[in-house]
Design an enzyme around this catalytic site. Structure first.
Site, PDB file in Angstrom:
ATOM      1  N   GLY A  87     -33.911  -6.334  19.862  1.00 42.21           N
ATOM      2  CA  GLY A  87     -34.450  -5.050  19.411  1.00 42.21           C
ATOM      3  C   GLY A  87     -33.512  -3.921  19.785  1.00 42.21           C
ATOM      4  O   GLY A  87     -32.381  -4.131  20.237  1.00 42.21           O
ATOM      5  N   GLU A 187     -46.399  13.615  13.798  1.00 43.51           N
ATOM      6  CA  GLU A 187     -47.390  12.563  13.915  1.00 43.51           C
ATOM      7  C   GLU A 187     -48.453  12.969  14.924  1.00 43.51           C
ATOM      8  O   GLU A 187     -48.325  13.985  15.613  1.00 43.51           O
ATOM      9  CB  GLU A 187     -46.725  11.237  14.322  1.00 43.51           C
ATOM     10  CG  GLU A 187     -45.767  10.704  13.265  1.00 43.51           C
ATOM     11  CD  GLU A 187     -45.144   9.377  13.643  1.00 43.51           C
ATOM     12  OE1 GLU A 187     -45.338   8.936  14.797  1.00 43.51           O
ATOM     13  OE2 GLU A 187     -44.468   8.778  12.794  1.00 43.51           O
ATOM     14  N   ARG A 316     -53.574   8.358  19.261  1.00 40.81           N
ATOM     15  CA  ARG A 316     -53.973   7.061  18.723  1.00 40.81           C
ATOM     16  C   ARG A 316     -55.252   6.516  19.353  1.00 40.81           C
ATOM     17  O   ARG A 316     -56.083   5.922  18.667  1.00 40.81           O
ATOM     18  CB  ARG A 316     -52.843   6.042  18.928  1.00 40.81           C
ATOM     19  CG  ARG A 316     -51.637   6.306  18.063  1.00 40.81           C
ATOM     20  CD  ARG A 316     -50.577   5.256  18.282  1.00 40.81           C
ATOM     21  NE  ARG A 316     -49.462   5.457  17.360  1.00 40.81           N
ATOM     22  CZ  ARG A 316     -48.433   4.630  17.246  1.00 40.81           C
ATOM     23  NH1 ARG A 316     -48.379   3.566  18.019  1.00 40.81           N
ATOM     24  NH2 ARG A 316     -47.468   4.871  16.393  1.00 40.81           N
ATOM     25  N   HIS A 377     -51.492  -3.357  18.892  1.00 40.16           N
ATOM     26  CA  HIS A 377     -50.179  -2.954  18.412  1.00 40.16           C
ATOM     27  C   HIS A 377     -49.107  -2.864  19.488  1.00 40.16           C
ATOM     28  O   HIS A 377     -47.976  -3.309  19.290  1.00 40.16           O
ATOM     29  CB  HIS A 377     -50.331  -1.585  17.723  1.00 40.16           C
ATOM     30  CG  HIS A 377     -49.049  -0.952  17.304  1.00 40.16           C
ATOM     31  ND1 HIS A 377     -48.091  -1.609  16.564  1.00 40.16           N
ATOM     32  CD2 HIS A 377     -48.554   0.293  17.511  1.00 40.16           C
ATOM     33  CE1 HIS A 377     -47.069  -0.797  16.329  1.00 40.16           C
ATOM     34  NE2 HIS A 377     -47.327   0.350  16.911  1.00 40.16           N
ATOM     35  N   ARG A 412     -49.589   5.693  24.636  1.00 44.59           N
ATOM     36  CA  ARG A 412     -48.268   6.065  24.127  1.00 44.59           C
ATOM     37  C   ARG A 412     -48.374   7.138  23.050  1.00 44.59           C
ATOM     38  O   ARG A 412     -49.164   7.006  22.106  1.00 44.59           O
ATOM     39  CB  ARG A 412     -47.573   4.827  23.551  1.00 44.59           C
ATOM     40  CG  ARG A 412     -46.226   5.114  22.885  1.00 44.59           C
ATOM     41  CD  ARG A 412     -45.586   3.815  22.449  1.00 44.59           C
ATOM     42  NE  ARG A 412     -46.306   3.177  21.370  1.00 44.59           N
ATOM     43  CZ  ARG A 412     -45.937   3.219  20.092  1.00 44.59           C
ATOM     44  NH1 ARG A 412     -44.877   3.905  19.731  1.00 44.59           N
ATOM     45  NH2 ARG A 412     -46.639   2.587  19.176  1.00 44.59           N
ATOM     46  N   SER A 417     -41.761   5.234  21.603  1.00 45.11           N
ATOM     47  CA  SER A 417     -41.320   3.918  22.071  1.00 45.11           C
ATOM     48  C   SER A 417     -39.847   3.655  21.784  1.00 45.11           C
ATOM     49  O   SER A 417     -39.114   3.169  22.651  1.00 45.11           O
ATOM     50  CB  SER A 417     -42.184   2.819  21.454  1.00 45.11           C
ATOM     51  OG  SER A 417     -42.207   2.925  20.045  1.00 45.11           O
TER      52      SER A 417
END
Length: 593
Positions: A87, A187, A316, A377, A412, A417
């Protein structure tokens, strides 16, 4: 040597042992990767080739070509740095340390198959004059329910913009506005537009740019379809990601904070249902809500203002709990996310991947609302890490989702992230190099490692039974976690989960060993299953320990925040070994002299 596990990224200075074998060629001897710590004890990692996939050769210099050509000679290879995971954290780290030594990247699937590749929204960074580091910090801390480590938050928010600029310099292409400047989206939880993105496929673009740079680096060897099993030390060994590090007796923190993405595509609400159940949920990025998307129940009643003044732009955890409450009260399976009131060309420009996926199933998001449901998630907890990515295991560094740096706290903030992975991958570089300088290699230690026994050594009928039962057990474990350890919890349900997980684990292990499985046998399904059991138990243990509701952890028995409990949940190493196979390292323990 240094080792990184990325995405689930971890850097470890030590030796990497990897066995190569294909399903149809069980007699192939092992390929080993070795480097050694500068500390008094030996540290390493053991990996095995994923058997059901053909190994993909990626040209990353003559090092790998040489290794593969000598595969059948029981070759031992030495590297200065081993990176587990491909990643953003692992690749970015590898590109930096490759300037100072040889690097092996070990990834269990195709190199591009990482959490980074599926990140839609983007990278949050202060790149607009009207924005500020202080504002980004405040948004992060508020979203994290004031459990964030303030020093970590300041470091990430301050260093983040430079890390983004480095990606651009390496060839990552992000969206720009008509004025030629970066287009910055907004967001949930953010007070400013600060999300750098590439349409709704940002992770894929970052992964492309980094993999291209790795491909061009002669000092990096990339091994696809290899699965990390254990890290070796003279006291104890570890497995993969959080489970690996836990078995290595690394300190683990905040595992109760499992983030549910509030808006995964609900296949049940699509006009044309997918032909088969998805292995992974298709996520509808939070940028849709940030761009003006509105949530409705199936009676087309907007409900978010009933739960939070920020409505659809709430963090979230708030949005996921609100949707969960609506579903339970109304007995429905999904809610609706509507962006169709925005101009068609704008929707298609900003969200082409989501539009295409929905259209494949008969839904036009420029005209119709999107059926969505929360889905597990992201893990905000993990291996406890310091400001350089260091852990309690000497020589082991972590970055990415495997790490608990203190940035996320109890929840988060959207698009933090990738930023965290970039910042901590960079911060782990110099300590790794310093650690590598004092290498004290002892090749004789390699002979003391117990080689894994490949599952293809078991007769076909028994192996098929094991694989099929493991898949069922995996589904059962997922059901337990969703039903008893989901968005809304209680002490009774958590204790039931603890009991059910223990019984399920015992049932699975007994079945394996009755079918000829040995303690050192390895196979991709079983290796993943043992790590899932380990992590599930850590989540439940942490959730039971937090007797308040904070961020992502909401329990009916303790529904309020308590200031006296505003501290991390910590699971310290223990000398008491659990009795289950999943909790133990696979290889023989080394005796320290």
């Amino acid at each position: 040597m240094a080792k990184l596990m990325g995405g689930a990224a971890g850097f470890q200075q030590g030796a990497m042992h990897a066995q190569r074998a294909r399903m149809q060629a069980s007699g192939l001897p092992p390929l080993s990767f070795k480097t050694f710590c500068s500390i008094p004890r030996f540290v390493g990692a053991k990996a095995v080739n994923v058997p059901q996939q053909q190994h993909t050769r990626h040209r990353v210099g003559s090092i790998r070509a040489s290794a593969l050509s000598r595969l059948q000679d029981d070759t031992t290879r030495y590297f200065d740095f081993v990176v587990i995971g491909s990643g953003v954290a692992g690749l970015r780290y590898a590109l930096e340390v490759s300037k100072h030594g040889s690097v092996a990247i070990i990834t269990k699937a195709e190199p591009h198959e990482s959490n980074t590749n599926y990140a839609q929204g983007g990278v949050s960074a202060v790149l607009c004059p009207s924005d500020s580091v202080e504002s980004h910090m405040q948004d992060t801390i508020v979203a994290g329910a004031y459990l964030c480590d303030e020093e970590t938050v300041r470091i990430v928010c301050t260093e983040g913009p430079e890390r983004v600029k480095e990606l651009i310099a390496m060839g990552a292409s992000f969206d720009h506005g008509e004025d030629g400047r970066l287009h910055l989206a907004r967001e949930g939880g953010h007070s400013h537009n600060r999300i750098v993105h590439s349409a709704d496929m940002t992770g894929r673009e970052i992964e492309r740019a980094l993999l291209q740079a790795v491909e061009n680096d002669e000092n990096i060897s990339l091994f696809g379809h290899h699965y990390a099993i254990d890290l070796l030390t003279c006291q104890v060994a570890t497995g993969d990601g959080i489970a690996m590090c836990h078995r290595a007796q690394a300190v683990i923190s905040n595992m109760e904070f499992v983030q549910f993405h509030p808006t995964a595509l609900a296949d049940e609400g699509l006009p044309i249902k997918p032909a088969k159940t998805r292995d992974n949920a298709f996520l509808v990025t939070e940028a849709v809500r940030g761009d003006g998307g509105i949530l409705y129940n199936q009676s087309m009643e907007r409900f978010m203002p009933l739960y939070d003044d920020r409505a659809e732009l709430a963090p979230r955890d708030v949005v996921a709990r609100s949707i969960d409450d609506q579903l339970k009260k109304r007995g429905e399976k999904y809610v609706l996310l509507d962006i169709s009131h925005k101009p068609r060309e704008k929707i298609l420009a900003h969200f082409p991947n989501i539009a295409a996926e929905c259209l494949r199933h008969g839904l036009d998001i420029t005209r119709q609302p999107i059926p969505v449901v929360p889905a597990a998630h992201y893990m905000c907890g993990g291996v406890r890490a310091g400001l350089q990515g260091e852990t309690s295991v000497k020589g082991l560094y972590v970055a990415g989702e495997v790490a608990c740096t203190g940035l996320h706290g109890a929840n988060r903030l959207a698009s933090n992230s990738l930023l965290e992975a970039l910042v901590f991958a960079q911060r782990a570089v110099q300590p790794s190099i310093d650690h590598m300088v004092d290498v004290d290699a002892d090749p004789c230690l390699a002979a003391k490692w117990a080689r894994p026994v490949l599952s293809v050594s078991i007769r076909d009928s028994s192996l098929s039974d094991i694989i099929e039962r493991t898949r069922k057990i995996r589904m059962d474990l997922q059901s337990i976690m969703w039903e008893y350890v989901g968005i809304v919890r209680s002490t009774n349900r958590l204790k039931n989960a603890e009991w059910k997980i223990g019984d399920l684990e015992s049932e699975w292990e007994e079945f394996l060993f009755r079918r000829g499985w040995k303690p050192t046998t390895v196979g991709i399904e079983a290796c993943e299953m043992r790590n899932l059991f380990c992590c599930a138990k850590l989540v439940v243990k942490s959730a039971l320990a937090r007797r308040e509701s904070r961020g992502l952890h909401f329990t009916e028995d303790f529904p309020y925040l308590e200031e006296s409990k505003r501290k991390p949940t910590v699971i310290f190493p223990t000398t008491i070994q659990e009795l289950t196979w999943s909790s133990k390292p696979l290889q023989r323990q080394l005796q320290c002299k």
